[in-house]
Structure formats: structure tokens, C-alpha cells
Design a protein around this motif. Structure first.
Motif, mmCIF file in Angstrom:
data_model
loop_
_atom_site.group_PDB
_atom_site.id
_atom_site.type_symbol
_atom_site.label_atom_id
_atom_site.label_comp_id
_atom_site.label_asym_id
_atom_site.label_seq_id
_atom_site.Cartn_x
_atom_site.Cartn_y
_atom_site.Cartn_z
ATOM 1 N N UNK A 83 -50.803 18.442 83.528
ATOM 2 C CA UNK A 83 -51.267 19.535 82.709
ATOM 3 C C UNK A 83 -52.179 18.757 81.535
ATOM 4 N N UNK A 84 -51.515 17.814 80.961
ATOM 5 C CA UNK A 84 -52.209 17.311 79.658
ATOM 6 C C UNK A 84 -53.444 16.264 80.125
ATOM 7 N N UNK A 85 -53.405 15.907 81.600
ATOM 8 C CA UNK A 85 -54.736 15.121 81.883
ATOM 9 C C UNK A 85 -55.736 16.068 82.006
ATOM 10 N N UNK A 86 -55.576 17.258 82.662
ATOM 11 C CA UNK A 86 -56.367 18.166 82.721
ATOM 12 C C UNK A 86 -56.901 18.887 81.399
ATOM 13 N N UNK A 87 -56.207 18.996 80.634
ATOM 14 C CA UNK A 87 -56.504 19.685 79.353
ATOM 15 C C UNK A 87 -57.207 18.536 78.646
ATOM 16 N N UNK A 88 -56.942 17.277 78.517
ATOM 17 C CA UNK A 88 -57.823 16.465 77.955
ATOM 18 C C UNK A 88 -59.363 16.210 78.314
ATOM 19 N N UNK A 89 -59.296 16.419 79.885
ATOM 20 C CA UNK A 89 -60.705 16.322 80.311
ATOM 21 C C UNK A 89 -61.343 17.740 79.904
ATOM 22 N N UNK A 90 -60.886 18.889 79.913
ATOM 23 C CA UNK A 90 -61.452 20.056 79.425
ATOM 24 C C UNK A 90 -61.982 19.785 77.834
ATOM 25 N N UNK A 91 -60.957 19.293 77.020
ATOM 26 C CA UNK A 91 -61.497 19.136 75.429
ATOM 27 C C UNK A 91 -62.632 18.319 75.590
ATOM 28 N N UNK A 92 -62.782 17.207 76.391
ATOM 29 C CA UNK A 92 -63.685 16.308 76.261
ATOM 30 C C UNK A 92 -65.119 17.003 76.814
ATOM 31 N N UNK A 93 -64.938 17.704 78.032
ATOM 32 C CA UNK A 93 -66.069 18.366 78.681
ATOM 33 C C UNK A 93 -66.650 19.350 77.856
ATOM 34 N N UNK A 94 -65.758 20.069 77.365
ATOM 35 C CA UNK A 94 -66.457 21.279 76.526
ATOM 36 C C UNK A 94 -66.548 21.046 74.949
ATOM 37 N N UNK A 95 -66.092 20.021 74.412
ATOM 38 C CA UNK A 95 -66.110 19.800 72.996
ATOM 39 C C UNK A 95 -65.090 20.680 72.002
ATOM 40 N N UNK A 96 -63.826 20.861 72.756
ATOM 41 C CA UNK A 96 -63.058 21.769 71.928
ATOM 42 C C UNK A 96 -62.443 20.895 70.975
ATOM 43 N N UNK A 97 -62.249 21.503 69.635
ATOM 44 C CA UNK A 97 -61.591 20.802 68.659
ATOM 45 C C UNK A 97 -60.217 20.492 68.705
ATOM 46 N N UNK A 137 -60.250 28.195 71.258
ATOM 47 C CA UNK A 137 -60.192 27.072 72.297
ATOM 48 C C UNK A 137 -60.996 27.665 73.333
ATOM 49 N N UNK A 138 -61.177 28.882 73.674
ATOM 50 C CA UNK A 138 -61.845 29.303 74.779
ATOM 51 C C UNK A 138 -63.345 29.410 74.619
ATOM 52 N N UNK A 142 -66.325 29.615 77.558
ATOM 53 C CA UNK A 142 -67.048 30.814 77.739
ATOM 54 C C UNK A 142 -68.577 30.947 77.616
ATOM 55 N N UNK A 143 -68.861 30.216 76.405
ATOM 56 C CA UNK A 143 -70.266 29.996 75.904
ATOM 57 C C UNK A 143 -70.468 31.555 75.158
ATOM 58 N N UNK A 144 -71.585 31.192 74.360
ATOM 59 C CA UNK A 144 -72.042 32.261 73.462
ATOM 60 C C UNK A 144 -73.659 32.465 73.440
ATOM 61 N N UNK A 145 -74.106 33.477 73.121
ATOM 62 C CA UNK A 145 -75.524 33.723 73.321
ATOM 63 C C UNK A 145 -76.015 33.222 71.883
ATOM 64 N N UNK A 146 -75.439 33.194 70.800
ATOM 65 C CA UNK A 146 -75.915 32.560 69.273
ATOM 66 C C UNK A 146 -74.880 31.630 68.981
ATOM 67 N N UNK A 147 -74.904 31.162 67.729
ATOM 68 C CA UNK A 147 -74.046 30.235 67.054
ATOM 69 C C UNK A 147 -72.544 30.614 67.343
#
Length: 300
Positions: A83-97, A137-138, A142-147
Motif C-alpha cells: 500500500x505504501x509503495x503504491x501511495x508513494x508512486x501516487x504522490x510522485x505521479x500527481x505531485x501531492x503534498x 490529497x484527492x 481529480x484535476x481542476x479547471x482553474x487554479x
């Protein structure tokens, strides 16, 4: 890490989500397929922490500290729990703080020592870390249309609304664990306290308790009303997922009302047929959004 190992790590997260978060999992099916694994990874991490505090071993504080250390190791790219391996990849992939995870774990540590909350302000300190940061985190996934900053208040509010809904649904289970997440001052306005809740859990039929729960249901609906307009700030392909999740979770409040606000002798559950009825239109909307604007896949 070999691609097969990373895929297995994400698959483990998906199975955890499917088993333990059925409402949440159903909503994720409305996301574009390549965004779903990140959501499963975030859920899987939250579940790991929940298991430490809800089914504690001999030293839950040490277990949480170990989880935080293991997370830091995974974020450095040094492997660890799937789970932490997948989470770390998600953090890097999406630039989560990464700091959001520390805030989340701070609230999890509160569960080890705090057993009740005098008012909504005190509860908000807990729900910010336990739920609002999940919304934050989400957002990159999910992405946004503005800032992104424009969407953050509503995302945090929706996480809070989901958490407050869970508190109302799970009052009895939480009491069994020695915890009460309903603010004491709001309960006291109806002559209700922990002892009265425990007595009602045993025999049922307390009108004052039901009035207090009705009041807190109304408060939670107000939080949903503040949060839902923010869905329009999300990437169009993500809106059906989040809108469906909001409707499904708010449906738990509907079930509480149908049960005349009895949350102590029964658990409010949205029937499967209703879940599918809510998710069906969401699927139609997400397919339409994909036709209008195909979404590029994130990097491998």
C-alpha cells in the motif's frame, strides 16, 4: 521497481477499497481508468491507519509511529508495504503534498488519547486531519479547471461532510470503542450526554437522542451544501465520480431519517438498488464527458 510489482501494489489497494469502502469504491468506477489506482492507494493508506487505531495491538502509538516511518521510507523510493509503495508512486505521479500525510496521522494519534469533543471547534481540529486533508490529497488526482487553490475549500468541506456522516452512522460502534465524535455542547442542548447515549443503545426509544441526531443531520447537510458547488471546479471527467460520492454519502443521512434518527440500535446503510440507481446516471455523464474531451493518460 518492476512494473509487475507496482501493478500488484496498486491491485492490493483496489482490493482493500472494494472490501472496506463499498460506497467509495462504487463512485471510483466513474473515474477514467488510469486515475482510479491513485484513489485506491489513498484509500488503502487511510485504511492502514484506521486499522491501527480501531483494532489496536499492545502499543498502537508505536504502530502509528512505525507506519509514519515506513511511509517516509516508501516516499524515498526504498520500497515497503505494498500500500505504501503504491501511495508513494501516487504522490510522485500527481505531485501531492507529502505534508498532508503528517497532518492525517496527527489526527489518527488523537484517536489514541481523545475520547470526546466539547464542541464543533474542537471536533474540527480532528476532522481537518482525518478528512479534509483527504479531499486536498484527492484534488491533484481529480484535476481542476482553474487554479487548484480555488477548489481546495470545497474539497476540504466535502471531506468533512463525509466524515460527519460517518460519525452519525457509526455512533454505536464508536461508543463500543470508547469514543464519541458528536460535539458535547450540541448534544447537551437536547439533554443528551454519553451516558444517555449508552443507555439508549441498550434499550432504544429515547426521543431526546433522536432530536439531537436530527439536529446534527441538519448540520451535516449544511456542510454538504457548502461543499457541493465546488464540484463544478473539478475536471469535467472527475465531476460525475465526486457528485455520485456526495449523493451516496448524503444518502446515508436519508436512511438515518427514514429510521427516525435511530443510529444506536441499527446502522444506516444505503440499499444496493439505490446505490446503483445513483451511480447509473453518473456513468452516463462520465461517458459523455470523455466523448467531449478525451483525457490524456498520466505518465507511466
Amino acid at each position: 521497481m518492476p512494473d509487475a510489482d507496482l501493478a500488484a501494489a496498486y491491485r492490493a489497494c483496489r482490493l482493500i477499497n472494494a472490501e472496506h469502502g463499498r460506497t467509495y469504491y462504487l463512485a471510483t468506477r466513474l473515474l477514467p481508468p488510469r486515475r482510479r489506482p491513485a484513489v485506491h492507494a489513498l484509500y488503502g493508506f487511510a485504511r492502514l491507519a484506521d486499522e491501527v487505531v480501531d483494532d489496536p495491538g499492545p502499543d498502537p502509538a508505536a504502530a502509528l509511529a512505525a507506519l509514519e516511518d515506513d511511509l517516509a521510507t516508501a516516499l524515498r523510493g526504498d520500497g515497503g508495504h505494498p500500500v505504501l509503495v503504491a501511495l508513494a508512486d501516487t504522490v510522485r505521479r500527481y505531485g501531492i503534498d507529502p505534508g498532508l500525510f503528517g497532518t492525517f496521522l496527527k489526527s489518527m494519534r488523537m484517536d489514541l488519547t481523545v475520547t470526546d469533543y466539547p464542541d464543533l471547534d474542537a471536533l474540527a481540529e480532528y476532522t481537518h486531519g482525518s478528512a479534509s486533508v483527504i479531499g486536498l490529497m484527492m484534488l491533484p488526482v481529480l484535476g481542476t479547471v482553474g487554479p487548484r487553490a480555488d477548489a481546495e475549500p470545497a474539497a476540504a468541506a466535502l471531506g468533512e461532510a463525509f466524515q460527519l456522516t460517518n460519525f452519525l452512522r457509526d455512533v454505536g460502534e464508536d461508543l463500543d470503542r470508547g469514543r464519541l465524535y458528536l460535539p458535547a455542547d450540541h448534544l447537551a442542548a437536547f439533554g443528551v450526554d454519553r451516558e444517555r447515549l449508552l443507555a439508549t443503545r441498550a434499550v432504544g426509544g429515547d426521543r431526546s437522542v433522536r432530536r439531537a441526531i436530527a439536529h446534527l443531520v441538519a448540520h451535516t447537510r449544511a456542510v454538504y451544501r457548502a461543499a457541493v458547488p465546488g464540484i463544478g471546479l473539478l475536471d469535467p471527467v472527475a465531476r460525475p465520480c465526486v457528485a455520485t460520492a456526495a449523493r451516496l454519502y448524503a444518502g446515508i443521512l436519508d436512511e438515518i431519517e427514514r429510521a427516525d434518527h435511530d443510529v444506536l440500535t441499527r446502522r444506516a446503510v444505503v440499499p444496493v438498488r439505490r446505490r446503483l440507481a445513483v451511480a447509473g446516471p453518473g456513468l452516463a455523464r462520465v461517458l459523455a464527458a470523455r466523448v467531449r474531451r478525451p483525457v490524456p493518460a498520466p505518465g507511466a
